[in-house]
Design a protein around this motif. Structure first.
Motif, short mmCIF file in Angstrom:
data_model
loop_
_atom_site.label_atom_id
_atom_site.label_comp_id
_atom_site.label_asym_id
_atom_site.label_seq_id
_atom_site.Cartn_x
_atom_site.Cartn_y
_atom_site.Cartn_z
N UNK A 129 117.54 -50.56 57.17
CA UNK A 129 117.24 -49.67 56.05
C UNK A 129 116.06 -48.74 56.36
N UNK A 130 115.61 -48.77 57.62
CA UNK A 130 114.45 -47.96 58.00
C UNK A 130 114.87 -46.77 58.85
N UNK A 131 114.18 -45.66 58.63
CA UNK A 131 114.52 -44.44 59.36
C UNK A 131 114.14 -44.56 60.84
N UNK A 132 115.02 -44.05 61.69
CA UNK A 132 114.77 -44.02 63.13
C UNK A 132 113.57 -43.12 63.43
N UNK A 133 113.13 -43.15 64.67
CA UNK A 133 112.07 -42.25 65.08
C UNK A 133 111.06 -42.88 66.02
N UNK A 143 121.34 -32.62 74.96
CA UNK A 143 121.50 -34.07 75.05
C UNK A 143 122.66 -34.53 74.19
N UNK A 144 123.34 -35.54 74.68
CA UNK A 144 124.43 -36.15 73.92
C UNK A 144 124.08 -37.61 73.68
N UNK A 145 124.18 -38.03 72.42
CA UNK A 145 123.89 -39.42 72.08
C UNK A 145 125.07 -40.01 71.32
N UNK A 146 125.23 -41.34 71.45
CA UNK A 146 126.21 -42.01 70.60
C UNK A 146 125.89 -41.65 69.15
N UNK A 147 126.89 -41.16 68.45
CA UNK A 147 126.72 -40.85 67.04
C UNK A 147 127.47 -41.88 66.21
N UNK A 148 127.35 -41.74 64.90
CA UNK A 148 128.02 -42.70 64.03
C UNK A 148 128.52 -42.01 62.77
N UNK A 149 129.75 -42.36 62.38
CA UNK A 149 130.31 -41.79 61.16
C UNK A 149 129.62 -42.38 59.92
N UNK A 150 128.67 -43.31 60.15
CA UNK A 150 127.88 -43.83 59.02
C UNK A 150 126.62 -43.00 58.78
N UNK A 151 126.33 -42.06 59.67
CA UNK A 151 125.18 -41.17 59.46
C UNK A 151 125.61 -40.00 58.58
N UNK A 152 124.71 -39.58 57.68
CA UNK A 152 125.02 -38.42 56.83
C UNK A 152 125.26 -37.18 57.67
N UNK A 153 124.48 -37.04 58.73
CA UNK A 153 124.56 -35.86 59.59
C UNK A 153 125.95 -35.70 60.20
N UNK A 154 126.65 -36.83 60.38
CA UNK A 154 127.96 -36.84 61.04
C UNK A 154 128.95 -35.92 60.34
N UNK A 155 128.92 -35.93 59.00
CA UNK A 155 129.89 -35.12 58.27
C UNK A 155 129.21 -33.92 57.60
N UNK A 190 115.26 -25.68 62.59
CA UNK A 190 115.08 -26.95 61.89
C UNK A 190 114.70 -28.02 62.92
N UNK A 191 113.70 -28.85 62.62
CA UNK A 191 113.35 -29.90 63.59
C UNK A 191 114.49 -30.91 63.73
N UNK A 192 114.75 -31.34 64.96
CA UNK A 192 115.79 -32.35 65.19
C UNK A 192 115.16 -33.73 65.03
N UNK A 193 115.03 -34.15 63.78
CA UNK A 193 114.43 -35.44 63.46
C UNK A 193 115.49 -36.25 62.72
N UNK A 194 116.03 -37.31 63.36
CA UNK A 194 117.12 -38.05 62.71
C UNK A 194 116.63 -38.80 61.47
N UNK A 195 117.53 -38.95 60.50
CA UNK A 195 117.17 -39.67 59.28
C UNK A 195 118.02 -40.94 59.11
N UNK A 196 118.82 -41.26 60.14
CA UNK A 196 119.63 -42.48 60.04
C UNK A 196 118.82 -43.69 60.52
#
Lengths: 385, 260
Positions: free
Chosen positions: B191-195, A296-308, B159-165
């Motif tokens: 300020x709340x985690x997605x999910x 799956x491809x989702x819109x990402x954001x350079x504001x997410x920690x995961x991005x970098x 690793x589980x694919x659980x976003x933290x943004x």
């Protein structure tokens, strides 16, 4: 009619343009009123448009309001851009199945079908052109974007009023549509509700030829020019782009980045609403048994920690570094990368920032104190030496 | 995939409402697949049949709020190879962590006819405050799809694919108009985690913060904006003090906004 030609249609004629587009096989996507905003969604006729509505936009605020006329396009930008239609926010790229020890991969069909975008503004035409360069130029075209952008008929609308966060005039992207459309309309409400239509392409001419229209006279041209001039005079924001690339490169350690970081929520809204931000995150999913996998491809954001995130952690841990990355990419490194600015002045990042951070204000603050900074830097250097 | 034996899974309950472990039973179409891939060895909500430990995976629901539970969680850790906490109670102390801001003795005397029968700790704390936790799955309640993802990741050793943004990203992807910008509705989404899939804003409600703080939350800046929207400090503090009241920085920001 030929590309470059002008004609005039009335309100009924505009409705017939949409009807003819539908009859020609296009699905119509245009502005509708929903959830307290004017958003782009599927429409069936001109009756679906938000006639007589406008909006007030400011940093972190958007409110719908009634107009005192029946204008169909009497508002500025929608919360969402056309990015959603061309570069979907969530997309399955492929799925695979394990069959007798072999992996069988099935591609996803990209069949958006013929679509007509109704009411595309000049800033968004430039945004589409920018995303075309990102996704289609060079050796590797993005198949998902390519399939979605190939069969789009664009009915542009020249802005008759600017929003409180608009600054297309500064970016040289509006308020008049100059390229990238099949038909471009200027809505004239005073002196008889009508549209001055500019033909952009042969297929645009074909549609216009299919509805009742009359030749444009001098008064129509004058009225349309006034409509656009009014919008140009109303820009809610401005951004001084002189030397902007070097200005930002010179100020990568400016204290302003820390100040904006104190307000920035790193929520990523600016990147989501930006019509040119194109980054995605790719995720693999498997079923419990491990026999079926999907990408799956989702819109990402350079504001997410995961991005970098690279091995061991995120490169841009601080909010300051992430905001700086976004702003300097948009206004400076984009120029090195793609040959144009990544900003079209639509103002969405200002309106839809939940705490009203204003990109034009941030650049202004850096510009105003840049010289002082450079001086301070020299002082420091001398002190060290 | 051929495996020697199915991994043994245990589901434990501490101070909680049971909603998160019920999510496992609510998996419906995935439930048979789950049962096929793992051995449900200890899950009192589903079956009285108990298989002795140790367990390959323990799912722990609930917070630690009694001396008995403080001892029991040590036992759970000892018999678990992988320990995953599920839900806001287990990951943040839950709504019952409101006691952490109050005088528990006074409350106990007020609520119970025989307060001396009730043995309780002065605080309700997350499991991770007591033992090492391998993964925390947020939510009040947790999301079914995320639970299946955690189980799947465990089974395949990834690793589980659980976003933290932020919740905002989910809102924008699904095309919801921002309720804070377009309506002035205070929302904890940024300020709340997605999910959760950004459910509440899709129904014109502000986010309640069920999934707790996102990875880099700027609660002070959001609270300042709420003030600008006309929300009094006391209401800001109350909004931050729900299911994740004890999670930083909801906790600190609520203390800052608390009327004195």
């Amino acid at each position: 009619m030929q590309p470059g030609a002008h004609a005039v249609i009335d309100l009924a004629g505009f409705g017939q343009v949409l009807d003819l587009l539908r009859a020609s096989g296009y699905r119509l996507i245009g502005p509708v009123r929903r959830d307290g905003a004017i958003v782009y969604d599927e429409i069936s006729s001109a009756a679906d448009l938000p006639a007589g509505w406008t909006e007030e936009q400011g940093p972190g605020t958007y409110r719908l309001q009634r107009r005192n006329d029946g204008a169909l396009f009497g508002y500025a930008t929608a919360p969402d851009s056309w990015k959603r239609a061309l570069h979907p926010p969530v997309l399955r790229l492929w799925q695979g199945r394990r069959v007798n020890g072999d992996l069988q991969v099935a591609d996803e069909p990209d069949d958006a079908g013929p679509r007509a975008f109704i009411g595309v503004r000049a800033c968004d035409l430039h945004a589409i052109a920018i995303q075309d360069r990102v996704f289609l130029a060079g050796q590797y075209a993005d198949p998902a974007y390519k399939a979605r952008s190939e069969n789009v008929f664009i009915v542009a609308v020249n802005c008759g009023q600017a929003g409180g966060t608009c600054f297309c005039l500064s970016m040289g992207t509006g308020p008049k549509a100059t390229m990238g459309f099949d038909l471009a309309l200027t809505e004239i409400v005073d002196g008889g509700h009508r549209f001055l239509v500019e033909v952009g392409t042969a297929r645009g001419a074909e549609i216009l030829d299919g509805v009742p229209h009359r030749p444009a006279d001098g008064a129509d041209g004058e009225a349309a020019a006034q409509v656009v001039a009014k919008a140009a005079a109303q820009m809610g924001r401005s951004l001084d782009t002189r030397d902007i690339k070097d200005l930002l490169y010179r100020n990568l350690e400016h204290p302003r980045w820390q100040e904006v970081a104190a307000r920035c929520l790193t929520c990523g809204n600016c990147t989501m609403v930006c019509p040119t931000c194109f980054c995605t995150t790719v995720e693999d999913a498997t079923d419990l048994a491990g026999d079926h996998a999907e990408r799956w491809r989702r819109w990402g954001s350079c504001f997410s920690l995961e991005f970098s995130y690279v091995h061991g952690g995120s490169i841009r841990a601080s909010a300051a570094s992430r905001y700086r990355q976004w702003l300097t990419h948009k206004l400076a490194t984009w120029i090195d990368q793609f040959g144009t600015s990544g900003c079209v002045g639509c103002g969405r990042c200002i309106t839809w920032c939940p705490v009203g951070i204003d990109i034009t204000e941030e650049v202004r603050a850096i510009r105003e104190t840049s010289a002082a900074m450079a001086g301070a830097g020299k002082e420091e250097h001398r002190a060290d030496a | 995939m051929a495996r020697q034996r199915r991994p043994k899974v245990a589901v434990w309950k501490f101070a909680s409402c049971d909603g998160c472990q019920l999510t496992l039973l609510n998996c419906e179409e995935e439930l048979l697949a789950v049962a096929g891939e793992v051995e449900i060895a200890y899950f009192l909500e589903a079956s009285r049949a108990v298989v002795r430990g140790p367990y390959d995976l323990s799912l722990v629901e609930g917070s630690i709020s009694t001396p008995h539970d403080a001892a029991r969680i040590q036992m759970v850790r000892r018999v678990s190879r992988v320990l995953v906490t599920i839900g806001a109670c287990a990951t943040a102390g839950g709504i019952q962590a409101l006691r952490n801001f109050a005088d528990v003795e006074a409350w106990r005397a007020l609520v119970y006819a025989h307060p001396d029968y009730v043995e309780t700790l002065a605080t309700s704390t997350p499991v991770a405050a007591h033992v090492a936790v391998d993964f925390e799955l947020r939510g009040c309640p947790i999301n079914k799809g995320q639970l299946v993802e955690v189980l799947t990741a465990f089974l395949h050793g990834r690793r589980p694919a659980i976003p933290t943004d932020s919740v905002c990203l989910e809102c924008k992807r699904r095309g919801t108009v921002c309720v804070m910008v377009a309506d002035g509705t205070p929302c904890l989404g940024p300020i709340t985690q997605a999910g959760c899939g950004a459910i509440c804003p899709a129904y014109q409600r502000g986010c309640y913060g069920c999934y707790g703080p996102m990875e880099t939350p700027n609660a002070t800046a959001l609270a300042d904006w709420w003030k600008h929207l006309g929300v009094p400090d006391g209401d800001i503090a109350r909004a931050l003090r729900t299911f994740n009241a004890w999670a930083e920085p909801f906790r600190t920001e609520s203390e800052r906004r608390e009327p004195h």
